[in-house]
Design an enzyme around this catalytic site. Structure first.
Site, PDB file in Angstrom:
ATOM      1  N   THR A 157       0.908  -1.220   0.205  1.00 52.31           N
ATOM      2  CA  THR A 157       0.271   0.271   0.069  1.00 52.31           C
ATOM      3  C   THR A 157       1.082   0.870  -0.118  1.00 52.31           C
ATOM      4  O   THR A 157       2.321   1.251   0.674  1.00 52.31           O
ATOM      5  CB  THR A 157      -0.850  -0.625   1.202  1.00 52.31           C
ATOM      6  N   VAL A 201     -12.656  -5.768   1.296  1.00 55.38           N
ATOM      7  CA  VAL A 201     -12.561  -4.136   1.217  1.00 55.38           C
ATOM      8  C   VAL A 201     -11.212  -4.230   3.027  1.00 55.38           C
ATOM      9  O   VAL A 201     -11.830  -4.982   3.428  1.00 55.38           O
ATOM     10  CB  VAL A 201     -12.646  -3.547   1.324  1.00 55.38           C
ATOM     11  N   GLY A 202     -10.524  -3.692   2.845  1.00 53.86           N
ATOM     12  CA  GLY A 202      -9.409  -3.442   3.946  1.00 53.86           C
ATOM     13  C   GLY A 202      -9.213  -1.995   3.923  1.00 53.86           C
ATOM     14  O   GLY A 202     -10.361  -1.542   3.707  1.00 53.86           O
ATOM     15  N   ASP A 203      -8.410  -1.531   5.570  1.00 53.88           N
ATOM     16  CA  ASP A 203      -8.736  -0.613   5.814  1.00 53.88           C
ATOM     17  C   ASP A 203      -8.500   1.315   5.256  1.00 53.88           C
ATOM     18  O   ASP A 203      -8.767   2.011   5.051  1.00 53.88           O
ATOM     19  CB  ASP A 203      -7.599  -0.383   6.762  1.00 53.88           C
ATOM     20  N   THR A 263      -0.758   0.924   6.637  1.00 53.78           N
ATOM     21  CA  THR A 263       0.098  -0.315   5.869  1.00 53.78           C
ATOM     22  C   THR A 263      -0.241  -1.125   6.923  1.00 53.78           C
ATOM     23  O   THR A 263       1.003  -1.278   7.291  1.00 53.78           O
ATOM     24  CB  THR A 263       1.104  -0.287   4.555  1.00 53.78           C
ATOM     25  N   GLY A 264      -0.327  -2.614   5.935  1.00 58.69           N
ATOM     26  CA  GLY A 264      -0.462  -3.416   6.798  1.00 58.69           C
ATOM     27  C   GLY A 264      -1.462  -4.357   7.086  1.00 58.69           C
ATOM     28  O   GLY A 264      -2.837  -4.307   5.755  1.00 58.69           O
ATOM     29  N   THR A 265      -1.570  -5.709   8.183  1.00 53.62           N
ATOM     30  CA  THR A 265      -2.355  -6.149   8.054  1.00 53.62           C
ATOM     31  C   THR A 265      -4.310  -5.666   8.104  1.00 53.62           C
ATOM     32  O   THR A 265      -4.447  -4.232   9.085  1.00 53.62           O
ATOM     33  CB  THR A 265      -2.646  -7.258   9.266  1.00 53.62           C
ATOM     34  N   GLY A 266      -4.836  -5.242   6.924  1.00 55.93           N
ATOM     35  CA  GLY A 266      -5.870  -4.890   6.602  1.00 55.93           C
ATOM     36  C   GLY A 266      -6.951  -4.786   7.953  1.00 55.93           C
ATOM     37  O   GLY A 266      -7.179  -3.884   8.473  1.00 55.93           O
TER      38      GLY A 266
HETATM   39  N1  ASP Z   1      -3.731  -2.373   4.322  1.00 56.53           N
HETATM   40  C1  ASP Z   1      -3.757  -2.782   2.319  1.00 56.53           C
HETATM   41  C2  ASP Z   1      -5.420  -3.834   2.994  1.00 56.53           C
HETATM   42  O1  ASP Z   1      -5.582  -4.776   3.853  1.00 56.53           O
HETATM   43  C3  ASP Z   1      -2.335  -3.904   2.486  1.00 56.53           C
HETATM   44  C4  ASP Z   1      -1.629  -3.202   2.733  1.00 56.53           C
HETATM   45  O2  ASP Z   1      -1.230  -2.008   3.504  1.00 56.53           O
HETATM   46  O3  ASP Z   1      -0.152  -3.204   1.648  1.00 56.53           O
HETATM   47  O4  ASP Z   1      -5.789  -3.856   1.934  1.00 56.53           O
END
Ligand code: ASP
Length: 319
Positions: A184, A213-215, A235-238
């Site tokens: 992200t 859908v993520g964060d 960015t990370g585990t949405g």
């Molecule tokens: N946060 C993003 C999602 O979960 C993934 C990412 O940060 O790469 O969609």
């Protein structure tokens, strides 16, 4: 006068320094530095924080090294579904799109939602129709595809895992293990007028189910800006960033808890996200121009620059 500053990220994840060529690392660093510098120039010439983060994220979307816009990852169904959001700390206006596959720059669509619609979040074909109506040229979904992302999906399908959890070997070409990285992108800025803004854009996770859908498009989770406190992009585990309302929690800890930017951002990443076994990081700028770039993964592509200052970029914990 405010201490104007911009910070950007290009995702966080598992780092494999040994597997990376010096040339490739140089390429990432150059791209990050060029994009920070473009945002810095907008701020230096009196441009708004909102314009600076929009342009920085548009440039990150255009760069196939990052998982947003061109170079976005594939879903389980071999499609692309992109999400983006943007927030203006001066007005608390938000614009966001989710699950789009025909908009070249999702952040520009988010900006149109912010400026030209009473709504804050559009999804799928409705978002694409709105963007086209607003004059953004549509693209075919394969515009986003790159051979590297296709191979990533094949590895994920082979291991029957979503790639966030995959332990596959690092690829020569990428300093962050591509099977365990969150690509992200995002930007946060404080302008010379003292206004804050944040933007986030993503292709999501490789091998995610269509419709997930993520964060990133959710204000309060993957993006937040409020002139009274802070601008944040995650960015990370949405799923964990949504469950912890990570971006808003930074602001709430500062507003209600009287915490400093460093304390609030460290608490969110190293306590709250960590406790739910989330991985990743965030970038944040407060109303005084302080910058924090914490992450709990091995690395995070990141950079920042004050107006009139040096451009700093880093990938690993130590540089
Ligand atoms: N946060 C993003 C999602 O979960 C993934 C990412 O940060 O790469 O969609």
């Amino acid at each position: 006068m405010a201490k104007a500053v911009i910070a950007i990220h290009g995702g966080a994840g598992a780092i494999t320094r040994a597997a990376m060529s010096a040339e490739k690392e140089q390429h990432f660093r150059q791209q990050l530095a060029a994009i920070v510098s473009a945002g810095q120039q907008i701020l230096a010439s009196g441009g708004s924080a909102l314009d600076a983060v929009t342009e920085a994220v548009r440039l990150l979307e255009e760069c196939p090294l990052f998982n947003a816009g061109r170079g976005a990852v594939f879903t389980h169904q071999s499609t692309h579904e992109l999400d983006a959001s943007l927030m203006d700390g001066r007005t608390l206006d938000i614009g966001a799109v989710a699950g789009v596959s025909r908009i070249r720059n999702p952040v520009l669509a988010a900006r149109k939602v912010l400026e030209a619609s009473p709504h804050v979040l559009f999804i799928g074909s409705g978002a694409e129709a709105f963007a086209a109506q607003q004059g953004l040229t549509p693209v075919e979904p394969d515009f986003f595809s790159t051979p590297e992302r296709w191979e990533q999906l094949q590895r994920a399908l082979g291991s029957e895992q979503m790639l966030l959890d995959h332990d596959g070997a690092a690829q020569e070409s990428d300093p962050l293990d591509p099977d365990r990285k969150f690509g992200t992108v995002g930007a946060v800025a404080l302008d010379l007028q003292g206004n804050l803004a944040a933007a986030t854009s993503t292709g999501g996770m490789t091998n995610k189910q269509a419709g997930r859908v993520g964060d990133s498009p959710l204000a309060g989770a993957g993006c937040y800006a409020n002139n009274a406190t802070v601008a944040v992009s995650c960015t990370g585990t949405g799923e964990v960033f949504i469950r912890t309302l990570a971006a808003y929690d930074v602001s709430a800890q500062m507003e209600y808890g009287g915490r400093s930017l460093q304390q609030a951002t460290a608490s969110v990443i190293h306590d709250k996200v960590q406790e739910l076994e989330g991985s990743g990081g965030l970038i944040a700028v407060d109303a005084h121009g302080n910058v924090a770039l914490p992450f709990n993964s091995e690395g995070m592509y990141r950079g920042f620059a004050y107006v009139g200052g040096e451009v700093e970029v880093a990938i690993y914990r130590d540089s």
